[in-house]
Motif scaffolding. Structure first.
Motif, mmCIF file in Angstrom:
data_model
loop_
_atom_site.group_PDB
_atom_site.id
_atom_site.type_symbol
_atom_site.label_atom_id
_atom_site.label_comp_id
_atom_site.label_asym_id
_atom_site.label_seq_id
_atom_site.Cartn_x
_atom_site.Cartn_y
_atom_site.Cartn_z
ATOM 1 N N PHE A 5 0.835 -1.202 0.000
ATOM 2 C CA PHE A 5 0.000 0.000 0.000
ATOM 3 C C PHE A 5 0.868 1.249 0.000
ATOM 4 C CE2 PHE A 5 -3.728 -2.557 1.397
ATOM 5 C CZ PHE A 5 -4.685 -1.995 0.567
ATOM 6 N N LYS A 6 1.943 1.256 0.797
ATOM 7 C CA LYS A 6 2.832 2.416 0.845
ATOM 8 C C LYS A 6 3.473 2.666 -0.517
ATOM 9 C CE LYS A 6 6.976 4.382 2.895
ATOM 10 N NZ LYS A 6 7.297 5.037 1.652
ATOM 11 N N ILE A 7 3.962 1.604 -1.141
ATOM 12 C CA ILE A 7 4.586 1.742 -2.458
ATOM 13 C C ILE A 7 3.573 2.284 -3.464
ATOM 14 C CG2 ILE A 7 5.547 0.435 -4.401
ATOM 15 C CD1 ILE A 7 6.761 -1.450 -2.192
ATOM 16 N N ALA A 8 2.372 1.718 -3.476
ATOM 17 C CA ALA A 8 1.345 2.165 -4.422
ATOM 18 C C ALA A 8 1.004 3.640 -4.190
ATOM 19 C CB ALA A 8 0.099 1.296 -4.317
ATOM 20 N N LYS A 9 0.853 4.049 -2.935
ATOM 21 C CA LYS A 9 0.545 5.454 -2.658
ATOM 22 C C LYS A 9 1.644 6.367 -3.179
ATOM 23 C CE LYS A 9 -0.809 6.319 1.550
ATOM 24 N NZ LYS A 9 -1.035 6.221 3.014
ATOM 25 N N ASP A 10 2.899 5.970 -2.989
ATOM 26 C CA ASP A 10 4.021 6.771 -3.501
ATOM 27 C C ASP A 10 3.974 6.856 -5.027
ATOM 28 O OD1 ASP A 10 4.926 7.146 -0.896
ATOM 29 O OD2 ASP A 10 6.546 5.662 -1.055
ATOM 30 N N VAL A 11 3.699 5.731 -5.681
ATOM 31 C CA VAL A 11 3.629 5.720 -7.143
ATOM 32 C C VAL A 11 2.448 6.552 -7.630
ATOM 33 C CG1 VAL A 11 3.261 4.265 -9.178
ATOM 34 C CG2 VAL A 11 4.858 3.537 -7.393
ATOM 35 N N PHE A 12 1.302 6.434 -6.969
ATOM 36 C CA PHE A 12 0.140 7.236 -7.362
ATOM 37 C C PHE A 12 0.454 8.726 -7.237
ATOM 38 C CE2 PHE A 12 -2.825 3.636 -5.822
ATOM 39 C CZ PHE A 12 -2.699 2.969 -7.023
ATOM 40 N N SER A 13 1.129 9.109 -6.170
ATOM 41 C CA SER A 13 1.497 10.500 -5.979
ATOM 42 C C SER A 13 2.408 10.970 -7.115
ATOM 43 C CB SER A 13 2.199 10.655 -4.626
ATOM 44 O OG SER A 13 2.603 11.983 -4.424
ATOM 45 N N GLU A 14 3.369 10.131 -7.482
ATOM 46 C CA GLU A 14 4.275 10.433 -8.597
ATOM 47 C C GLU A 14 3.494 10.555 -9.913
ATOM 48 O OE1 GLU A 14 6.880 7.264 -10.956
ATOM 49 O OE2 GLU A 14 7.685 7.642 -8.953
ATOM 50 N N MET A 15 2.596 9.605 -10.141
ATOM 51 C CA MET A 15 1.804 9.621 -11.380
ATOM 52 C C MET A 15 0.877 10.835 -11.421
ATOM 53 S SD MET A 15 0.918 5.536 -11.563
ATOM 54 C CE MET A 15 -0.106 5.577 -13.045
ATOM 55 N N ASP A 16 0.246 11.150 -10.317
ATOM 56 C CA ASP A 16 -0.642 12.304 -10.265
ATOM 57 C C ASP A 16 0.126 13.606 -10.456
ATOM 58 O OD1 ASP A 16 -2.715 10.527 -9.818
ATOM 59 O OD2 ASP A 16 -2.843 10.937 -7.659
ATOM 60 N N GLY A 17 1.326 13.670 -9.915
ATOM 61 C CA GLY A 17 2.176 14.851 -10.101
ATOM 62 C C GLY A 17 2.573 15.031 -11.551
ATOM 63 N N ALA A 18 2.872 13.924 -12.218
ATOM 64 C CA ALA A 18 3.251 13.978 -13.636
ATOM 65 C C ALA A 18 2.090 14.460 -14.485
ATOM 66 C CB ALA A 18 3.741 12.605 -14.116
ATOM 67 N N LYS A 19 0.865 14.068 -14.125
ATOM 68 C CA LYS A 19 -0.323 14.524 -14.861
ATOM 69 C C LYS A 19 -0.512 16.025 -14.707
ATOM 70 C CE LYS A 19 -3.002 10.296 -14.468
ATOM 71 N NZ LYS A 19 -4.145 9.679 -13.787
ATOM 72 N N ASN A 20 -0.216 16.541 -13.519
ATOM 73 C CA ASN A 20 -0.417 17.961 -13.240
ATOM 74 C C ASN A 20 0.655 18.827 -13.908
ATOM 75 O OD1 ASN A 20 -2.706 17.465 -11.712
ATOM 76 N ND2 ASN A 20 -1.550 17.247 -9.819
ATOM 77 N N VAL A 21 1.807 18.236 -14.233
ATOM 78 C CA VAL A 21 2.894 18.982 -14.871
ATOM 79 C C VAL A 21 2.608 19.193 -16.348
ATOM 80 C CG1 VAL A 21 5.340 18.847 -15.503
ATOM 81 C CG2 VAL A 21 4.620 18.211 -13.207
ATOM 82 N N ARG A 22 1.905 18.278 -16.974
ATOM 83 C CA ARG A 22 1.653 18.345 -18.423
ATOM 84 C C ARG A 22 0.783 19.463 -18.813
ATOM 85 N NH1 ARG A 22 0.837 11.978 -19.792
ATOM 86 N NH2 ARG A 22 2.748 11.354 -18.874
#
Length: 135
Positions: free
Chosen positions: A118-135
């Motif tokens: 769960f911790k790993i997934a939350k970190d990855v989701f945060s990374e993925m969501d951040g990448a979406k917001n940068v575009r």
């Protein structure tokens, strides 16, 4: 790679599935980083994991993704969990699917394994969501 090893058709099918699930960038990096030492391993996983298993018709990519995440989490393969959480963007497995898979991990493989997943997934989701917001 000039020559296709082993079962050429299975290798080609595996490479196509591997690219569609993990993305061209990941596969290209793996191919560029391969040396004479680990090239046979890269060929093996492309042919066996991706060509013989992931390319089978019995499960959808979404279903294979969910099963893979549960197995990787249960076994404590953190880097692979992160890689396959990222791959859900290509497989159609939702965050709810991942949550359900990790709940199964908690019951059948142990709470510590699920907690880590769960911790790993939350970190990855945060990374993925951040990448979406940068575009």
């Amino acid at each position: 790679m000039d020559e296709v090893p082993g079962n050429a058709a299975r290798y080609r099918a595996g490479l196509a599935v591997r690219r569609s699930v993990l993305g061209d960038r990941h596969v290209d990096r793996a191919e560029i980083a391969a040396t004479d030492f680990d090239q046979p391993f890269q060929e093996l996983i492309t042919e066996a994991a991706w060509g013989a298993v992931w390319a089978r018709p019995g499960f959808t990519r979404r279903e294979r993704s969910i099963v893979t995440l549960a197995l990787l989490a249960a076994l404590g393969h953190d880097e692979e969990v992160a890689l396959h959480v990222r791959a859900t963007a290509n497989t159609g497995a939702s965050r709810e699917d991942i949550c359900e898979a990790f709940l199964h991990v908690a019951i059948y493989a142990g709470v510590p394994a699920a907690n880590r997943a769960f911790k790993i997934a939350k970190d990855v989701f945060s990374e993925m969501d951040g990448a979406k917001n940068v575009r």
